[in-house]
Design a protein around this motif. Structure first.
Motif, mmCIF file in Angstrom:
data_model
loop_
_atom_site.group_PDB
_atom_site.id
_atom_site.type_symbol
_atom_site.label_atom_id
_atom_site.label_comp_id
_atom_site.label_asym_id
_atom_site.label_seq_id
_atom_site.Cartn_x
_atom_site.Cartn_y
_atom_site.Cartn_z
ATOM 1 N N GLY A 175 0.609 -1.229 -0.061
ATOM 2 C CA GLY A 175 0.010 -0.035 0.109
ATOM 3 C C GLY A 175 0.849 1.271 -0.005
ATOM 4 O O GLY A 175 2.138 1.241 -0.388
ATOM 5 N N ASP A 176 0.268 2.511 0.578
ATOM 6 C CA ASP A 176 0.891 3.648 0.423
ATOM 7 C C ASP A 176 1.558 3.765 2.025
ATOM 8 O O ASP A 176 1.047 3.753 2.997
ATOM 9 N N LEU A 177 3.035 4.085 2.108
ATOM 10 C CA LEU A 177 3.689 4.024 3.273
ATOM 11 C C LEU A 177 4.505 5.365 3.262
ATOM 12 O O LEU A 177 4.843 5.622 2.091
ATOM 13 N N THR A 178 4.777 5.870 4.178
ATOM 14 C CA THR A 178 5.899 7.014 4.377
ATOM 15 C C THR A 178 7.210 6.512 4.355
ATOM 16 O O THR A 178 7.396 5.463 4.408
ATOM 17 N N VAL A 179 8.277 7.233 3.726
ATOM 18 C CA VAL A 179 9.500 6.937 3.710
ATOM 19 C C VAL A 179 10.094 6.600 5.144
ATOM 20 O O VAL A 179 10.617 5.268 5.185
ATOM 21 N N GLY A 180 9.511 7.058 6.139
ATOM 22 C CA GLY A 180 9.948 6.395 7.579
ATOM 23 C C GLY A 180 9.287 5.308 7.991
ATOM 24 O O GLY A 180 9.957 4.419 8.464
ATOM 25 N N GLU A 181 8.062 5.137 7.523
ATOM 26 C CA GLU A 181 7.455 3.597 7.791
ATOM 27 C C GLU A 181 8.374 2.505 6.964
ATOM 28 O O GLU A 181 8.302 1.477 7.505
ATOM 29 N N ILE A 182 8.722 2.968 5.932
ATOM 30 C CA ILE A 182 9.418 1.635 5.072
ATOM 31 C C ILE A 182 10.694 1.609 5.779
ATOM 32 O O ILE A 182 11.032 0.459 5.851
ATOM 33 N N LEU A 183 11.423 2.580 6.188
ATOM 34 C CA LEU A 183 12.683 2.241 6.944
ATOM 35 C C LEU A 183 12.297 1.715 8.217
ATOM 36 O O LEU A 183 13.214 1.075 8.526
ATOM 37 N N GLN A 184 11.182 1.999 8.785
ATOM 38 C CA GLN A 184 11.029 1.062 10.244
ATOM 39 C C GLN A 184 10.817 -0.202 9.814
ATOM 40 O O GLN A 184 10.868 -1.137 10.995
ATOM 41 N N ARG A 185 9.748 -0.410 9.136
ATOM 42 C CA ARG A 185 9.268 -1.805 8.975
ATOM 43 C C ARG A 185 10.376 -2.678 8.050
ATOM 44 O O ARG A 185 9.789 -4.097 8.048
ATOM 45 N N SER A 186 11.335 -2.257 7.539
ATOM 46 C CA SER A 186 11.836 -3.103 6.650
ATOM 47 C C SER A 186 13.551 -2.973 6.973
ATOM 48 O O SER A 186 14.019 -2.055 7.827
ATOM 49 N N SER A 187 14.355 -4.076 6.397
ATOM 50 C CA SER A 187 15.983 -3.658 6.236
ATOM 51 C C SER A 187 16.452 -2.927 5.329
ATOM 52 O O SER A 187 17.469 -2.790 4.875
ATOM 53 N N ILE A 188 15.474 -1.813 4.495
ATOM 54 C CA ILE A 188 16.013 -0.960 3.778
ATOM 55 C C ILE A 188 16.524 0.324 4.448
ATOM 56 O O ILE A 188 15.856 0.527 5.593
ATOM 57 N N SER A 189 17.621 0.543 4.266
ATOM 58 C CA SER A 189 18.505 1.705 4.930
ATOM 59 C C SER A 189 18.129 2.885 4.469
ATOM 60 O O SER A 189 18.385 4.097 5.088
ATOM 61 N N ARG A 190 17.907 2.998 3.170
ATOM 62 C CA ARG A 190 17.586 4.420 2.639
ATOM 63 C C ARG A 190 16.330 4.417 1.486
ATOM 64 O O ARG A 190 16.772 3.456 0.630
ATOM 65 N N VAL A 191 15.908 5.699 1.295
ATOM 66 C CA VAL A 191 15.016 5.832 0.002
ATOM 67 C C VAL A 191 15.471 6.760 -0.523
ATOM 68 O O VAL A 191 15.494 7.950 0.078
ATOM 69 N N ASP A 192 15.746 6.732 -1.864
ATOM 70 C CA ASP A 192 16.482 8.038 -2.711
ATOM 71 C C ASP A 192 15.326 8.199 -3.793
ATOM 72 O O ASP A 192 14.563 7.069 -4.359
ATOM 73 N N VAL A 193 15.279 9.301 -4.112
ATOM 74 C CA VAL A 193 14.756 9.768 -5.275
ATOM 75 C C VAL A 193 15.525 9.861 -6.572
ATOM 76 O O VAL A 193 16.620 10.519 -6.519
ATOM 77 N N LEU A 194 15.379 9.221 -7.817
ATOM 78 C CA LEU A 194 16.306 9.123 -8.736
ATOM 79 C C LEU A 194 16.767 10.489 -9.145
ATOM 80 O O LEU A 194 15.987 11.324 -9.227
ATOM 81 N N GLY A 195 18.047 10.707 -8.996
ATOM 82 C CA GLY A 195 18.787 11.968 -9.361
ATOM 83 C C GLY A 195 18.418 13.120 -8.325
ATOM 84 O O GLY A 195 18.884 14.231 -8.581
#
Length: 160
Positions: free
Chosen positions: A88-108
């Motif tokens: 679904g729709d998640l904030t960047v903060g939620e993605i970082l809290q819920r998973s082992s993803i360390s960073r969310v980048d915007v292409l370029g």
């Protein structure tokens, strides 16, 4: 996870990322970590690295591709800790809290703001970059972001 777990390289000659994803998602039990790797030898195909206690064998002619996947320093993660919570729709903060993803980048554009909404489309395929799991996104309507890799991308020149 067992102390006998180790990264195993597997090469079964999958021609597309979708074929390799399907194979990974069919593994039972599901691995904690599984990544795809584009390899060129002995022909262009997708090899896989998987954190596993079980041996998975590759045909002898694809062993070098399997070894390259096992020792690769990058990869496209299909299974990783928390992937099942990225729907679904998640904030960047939620993605970082819920998973082992360390960073969310915007292409370029560098790192995304913690409060920015990402419309996951229930399909998240981060990449290992410099030892970190990074989800690359692109801007979408309404100030949201979407993962750069889509489940069903529009083919180039589809409207021609």
């Amino acid at each position: 996870m067992s102390s006998n777990s180790r990264i195993i390289g597997v090469s079964l000659g999958h021609r597309t990322l979708a074929e390799a994803d399907h194979w990974i998602l069919a593994l039972d039990p599901a691995p904690v970590l599984a990544c795809t790797h584009l390899v060129g030898e002995p022909f262009p195909h997708v090899a896989i690295s998987v954190l596993s206690v079980s041996p998975i064998t590759s045909p002898p002619e694809l062993r070098s591709a399997a070894d390259a996947a096992a020792t690769g320093r990058s990869g496209r993660a299909v299974r990783f800790p928390g992937v099942e919570r990225l729907t679904g729709d998640l904030t960047v903060g939620e993605i970082l809290q819920r998973s082992s993803i360390s960073r969310v980048d915007v292409l370029g554009g560098g790192p995304a703001e913690a409060g920015t909404v990402v419309a996951t489309g229930d399909f998240v395929r981060p990449q290992f970059q410099g030892g970190e799991l990074v989800l690359v996104t692109t801007p979408a309507a309404g100030g949201r972001l979407v993962p750069f890799e889509r489940r069903d991308p529009t083919p180039c020149c589809a409207d021609h």
